[in-house]
Scaffold this active site. Structure first.
Site, PDB file in Angstrom:
ATOM      1  N   LYS B  79       0.848  -1.204   0.000  1.00 48.60           N
ATOM      2  CA  LYS B  79       0.000   0.000   0.000  1.00 48.60           C
ATOM      3  C   LYS B  79       0.879   1.248   0.000  1.00 48.60           C
ATOM      4  CE  LYS B  79      -3.876   2.082   2.580  1.00 48.60           C
ATOM      5  NZ  LYS B  79      -4.689   2.018   3.819  1.00 48.60           N
ATOM      6  N   SER B 154      -9.784   1.856   2.995  1.00 45.48           N
ATOM      7  CA  SER B 154      -8.918   2.646   2.149  1.00 45.48           C
ATOM      8  C   SER B 154      -7.881   1.815   1.393  1.00 45.48           C
ATOM      9  CB  SER B 154      -8.183   3.672   3.008  1.00 45.48           C
ATOM     10  OG  SER B 154      -7.256   3.036   3.868  1.00 45.48           O
ATOM     11  N   SER B 178      -9.968  -0.412   7.132  1.00 49.36           N
ATOM     12  CA  SER B 178      -9.354  -0.255   5.809  1.00 49.36           C
ATOM     13  C   SER B 178      -8.690  -1.498   5.238  1.00 49.36           C
ATOM     14  CB  SER B 178      -8.326   0.878   5.851  1.00 49.36           C
ATOM     15  OG  SER B 178      -8.991   2.115   5.848  1.00 49.36           O
TER      16      SER B 178
END
Lengths: 484, 486
Positions: B79, B154, B178
């Site tokens: 990420k 997210s 997330s």
């Protein structure tokens, strides 16, 4: 109306740890700009603080030396504000739960003792430095100082005069130096001070509106600025005005304070506990260990100097206010134990004066003065043994200061030893008397004052090396008995 | 079957048997990215050259034999809020659009030490704030099961990369859901570890007391391997906990016999998508069939979780994001006059609207006069929520809930109404507030063939039990094996 001032000081002391408070960067002063930095102290994305244990130890020392209560658990807080020298946009500090509270410092002023309370002591990180470049319109940021550990020491509003405030600051500095947590140098900014001053009618117990004054970077500035504030506030009130709560800056050149920001413009720092750091817990064991390791503190040493060396209170005070000076003095006494008071005089009127005149105590270290304490002891020994006069000693002292040579060496090299050889001295006296026959007659006719004239002439001829007592004796003898 | 279809444990097996080279595997994954990423938009940066170099190194290690690191030769995605030295790390924000970190996050280091091959950096909502990746400053990722739908957020890019098989596994972060929400929306396994289990050092902070890094994987076993690689105390993160890390793989097959599964009544509410409720109840029944014992429990303060979260998380965010001021790195607004304007314009232009909204909220709740009413109160609620869970764990060993009230929604469906968007995290947020581990596991599909996720919540540092339960469930169900139609 007559007003009484109420004064409290907020002191920031830079700690003498090797590395910064939340990263491993060096705290050394004087490195190239931004050299002592890493991702943590420059506030790169993703970095986290890791507490330097030494900083806590230093805080404990300071707290214990000032009789504070140590919190079993304290908490780190973020103080949020924007400034280019603050890389994270917040300063890690302590707010609601500081490490230490409720201490005091005892000061001596004009023979009286006074206790000034400490509200709190907490640890925090320093910000960097903005340098406004004179050659362009740019401002440059140096983050070497960002993350250097500080102690904030907040006093109670217990002081009433600028002198008390100055004495409190000197006493506090002495303590911090003795426990070796801060070098105490105000000019270099390792000790900084803000003053909170308010005034109230004499006899009143209510507090007036307080005004904070910043930018006090010398003892003189602290006392002068407080003096100025007391006067300004008193005059304002007497003229029917009112005091506004604000922050003012001391202008050292013009010796006035100027308004910096009002209460309305005051920052809302939005303190909250720092989620990156755990609450700080200090075990009683650790406190005990630190307590046991505390050295003799200035007040204790002052008493000891008075007892052991039979010094007047004033001498003891001057000599113990700085740790380096006290240690220098004791080493000199150790080298020549016969006359501690004379050594005290030589340090106060000799070493300290020269250091001050020539600005030699950068870093507040007497070590900049080139002669070790043993040599000062040796100098006094030379006087006491009659090898040099007090007057010659001053010459020798100056030479020691300039060349760093041992006093014996200077005396030998420059032939400063007193002429104590009666025969040699008699020859000089005879020459002087022979050259001034009328004066001899006048003296014998009763003008006793002329003795000083003959002494002066012989001293001149011997370049001051004649032993004064011997000279006096010989002269008298010759003038009364020697009828030519 | 293509090489990119492999799981980590399958690929590791083949690599160690020399039936597959890391370079072949990496090339297959890179090729998969090339052919599918225009549709799903998982990646913000693909580092093909470096990945192939790392694969070559891995192959050399594999050739010499001897003890090999855990993830040797395994292509993974990271990420973009997790810093990778020398490799652009944007956090999904314009303000860090060109930021190349000078250091690796601890989890990045650990992946590298474990021999994993980082193929690229994946998309996310800006600064991990969002539930759909629509807040990414660059582009939204799309759900591989239905490209008109969001992958959740997210860590949407991490989920799509694994679901679309553009990496064998991925790292994401979870502050309020997330990892679990996108795992559930994309039909993969995602684990948010206990707060303190995994280092946060080098992870762009959103809400420091809630953020935690965790893995996305194709199954429970891979998830265990990824967690094994990244878990453990880090002296650079004071909030990482110094307790030993168990061997997650070794205990994986222990089963669920006798396990008490708590079913909190507050998590099965009116307005849930019926298919979700049905699937999760069926999953509970499946666990029962495997020997677990469902027990009804209550988590009475659940309804205050979202409110408390949006106070605490935004407060921390408002402070964490203060460093993006245009002074030292990142975006700086051009042609500004003076310091104040530089700050204002830089931040006005550099941050997206959701980030600004949260900075403002957080600044507000910390302001003088509001601090007690909001921030302090929220902290008290947080304590109550944690106590709810600890009390519940006296009666059960694991808690099972839906991950989200619905399956993946359409792009644009909730962007106009932030509050509706916030409700996507209604079942995941309390777990972050309590600092507990939470795992999302595929447990079915709805009428639109969209994946549904079940959430398993464990005791502090109880990741082992969650992985065991997930593994047992996978042995009995087919859901994790389904692939999106790409």
């Amino acid at each position: 109306m007559e007003y009484e001032a109420v004064i409290g000081l907020e002191v920031h002391a830079q700690l003498l740890t090797e590395s910064k408070i939340f990263c491993g960067c060096s705290t050394k002063f004087g490195a190239a700009p931004n050299h002592n930095t890493c991702p943590v102290c420059t506030g790169l994305p993703g970095v986290l603080p890791v507490l330097n244990r030494r900083v806590v130890e230093f805080a404990l020392r300071a707290a214990l030396a000032t009789h504070c209560h140590i919190a079993a658990a304290s908490r780190w807080a973020r103080k949020n504000y924007f400034y280019p020298d603050l890389p994270k946009g917040y300063q890690i500090s302590m707010y609601e739960l500081p490490i230490a509270q409720h201490g005091y410092v005892t000061l001596k002023l004009n023979g009286h003792s006074k206790r000034v309370g400490l509200t709190r002591i907490h640890m925090e990180e320093d910000a960097g430095k903005n340098i406004h470049d004179a050659h362009s319109d740019a401002s440059l940021v140096d983050l070497n100082r960002a993350g250097v550990p500080l102690l904030e020491i907040v006093s109670e509003p217990d002081m009433r005069t600028p002198e008390e405030a100055g004495e409190y600051l000197r006493s506090l500095r002495a303590i911090l130096q003795y426990i070796e947590v801060c070098d105490g140098n105000m000019e270099e900014g390792s000790l900084r001070c803000d003053a909170n001053v308010s005034v109230r009618p004499q006899g009143s117990t209510a507090l007036g509106t307080k005004v904070e004054t910043k930018n006090l970077n010398s003892f003189r500035a602290v006392e002068k600025a407080i003096q100025y504030e007391i006067q300004r506030q008193s005059e304002t009130l007497n003229a029917g005005g009112r005091i506004v709560q604000e922050t003012r800056l001391w202008d050292a050149d013009r010796e006035v304070t100027r308004s910096m920001r009002s209460k309305e413009q005051a920052h809302d720092y939005r303190y909250f506990s720092d989620p990156d750091l755990l609450p700080l817990t200090v075990a009683q064991e650790w406190i005990d260990t630190v307590q046991a390791s505390l050295p003799e503190l200035p007040a204790e040493r002052r008493e000891r100097f008075m007892q052991k060396y039979n010094l007047p209170s004033y001498d003891a005070e001057v000599l113990t206010t700085r740790k380096d000076v006290a240690e220098y003095y004791e080493a000199a006494v150790h080298a020549y134990p016969s006359d501690p008071k004379i050594l005290s005089n030589w340090i106060m009127d000799g070493v300290l004066r020269v250091i001050k005149d020539e600005k030699l105590d950068t870093g507040l270290k007497i070590t900049k003065w080139p002669c070790p304490p043993e040599q000062l002891g040796a100098l006094v020994r030379l006087i006491d043994e009659g090898k040099i006069s007090g007057k010659i000693a001053k010459t020798v002292f100056d030479e020691m200061h300039h060349s760093g040579k041992a006093p014996e060496t200077i005396v030998t090299e420059q032939g400063l030893t007193q002429v104590r050889d009666e025969g040699a001295l008699a020859v000089q006296i005879d020459q002087v008397l022979a050259a001034n026959p009328e004066k001899v007659v006048e003296y014998r006719a009763g003008r006793d004052k002329l003795l000083q004239f003959f002494v002066g002439q012989v001293m001149k001829a011997t370049q001051g090396k004649a032993n004064p007592q011997m000279l006096n004796e010989l002269l008298r003898k010759k003038l009364s008995t020697d009828h030519q | 079957m293509a090489l990119y279809n492999l799981t980590i444990h399958e690929a590791s097996d083949l690599l160690r048997k020399r039936q597959l080279s890391a370079q072949e595997l990496t090339r297959s994954v890179l090729e998969r990215i090339r052919t599918t990423d225009a549709q799903v938009h998982s990646y913000l940066t693909v580092c093909e050259t470096e990945a192939l170099q790392q694969a070559e190194t891995a192959d050399r290690s594999l050739a010499t034999g001897g003890p090999l690191p855990l993830l040797c030769g395994i292509p993974v995605a990271v990420k973009d809020v997790i810093l990778t030295k020398g490799l652009r790390s944007t956090a999904g924000s314009q303000i860090l659009a060109h930021f190349v970190p000078p250091y690796d996050a601890t989890v990045t280091c650990r992946l590298r030490e474990a021999g994993a091959i980082i193929v690229g950096k994946v998309n996310c909502d800006e600064f991990a704030m969002g539930s759909s990746t629509e807040n990414s400053a660059f582009l939204p990722s799309r759900n591989p099961w239905d490209l008109s739908r969001v992958p959740g957020g997210s860590s949407g890019g991490s989920a799509t990369a694994v679901a679309a098989e553009q990496a064998l596994a991925a790292l994401g972060t979870d502050t309020g859901g997330s990892i679990r929400l996108p795992s559930s929306f994309c039909g993969v396994v995602g684990l948010k570890p206990t707060y303190g289990r995994v280092s946060r050092f080098g992870v762009v902070a959103y809400a420091s007391s809630l953020d935690q890094v965790g893995p996305f994987a194709k199954d429970a076993q891979d998830c265990a391997l990824m967690l094994q690689a990244i878990a453990g105390h880090d002296p650079r993160d004071s909030t990482s906990v110094n307790t030993s890390v168990p061997d997650y793989q070794a205990s994986l097959t222990q089963g669920v016999r006798g396990l008490r599964i708590g079913i909190p009544k507050e998590y099965f509410v009116e307005g849930m998508q019926p298919a979700v409720e049905v699937a999760v109840q069926q999953a509970v029944a499946e666990f029962a069939a495997l020997g677990a014992r469902p027990v009804p429990i209550s988590l009475p303060h659940t309804e205050y979780a979202i409110a408390a979260y949006y106070i605490i998380a935004t407060a921390e965010a408002s402070s964490n994001l203060a460093r993006y001021d245009g002074m030292k790195y990142g975006y700086r607004a051009p042609q500004t006059e003076g310091l104040g304007e530089t700050y204002r314009r830089t931040r006005a232009q550099g941050f997206g609207s959701e980030v600004k909204r949260r900075i403002m909220l957080g600044t507000y709740v910390l302001s003088a006069g509001y601090y007690e009413a909001y921030y302090l109160k929220a902290q008290k609620v947080r304590t109550l929520i944690r106590q709810d869970f600890l009390k519940a764990f006296e009666a059960c060993d694991v808690i099972a809930t839906p991950v989200a009230p619905t399956t993946a929604f359409r792009l644009g469906e909730k962007t106009a109404d932030p509050l509706t968007m916030y409700l996507s995290d209604i079942f995941t947020i309390a777990v972050n507030l309590a600092g507990l581990p939470g795992l999302s596991i595929p447990c079915g599909f709805d009428e639109n063939h969209l994946p549904i996720g079940a959430q398993l919540i464990g005791r502090p540092f109880g990741e082992e039990v969650l992985l065991q339960a997930a593994y047992a469930y996978e042995q009995a169900t087919p859901w994790h094996l389904r692939k999106p139609p790409l």
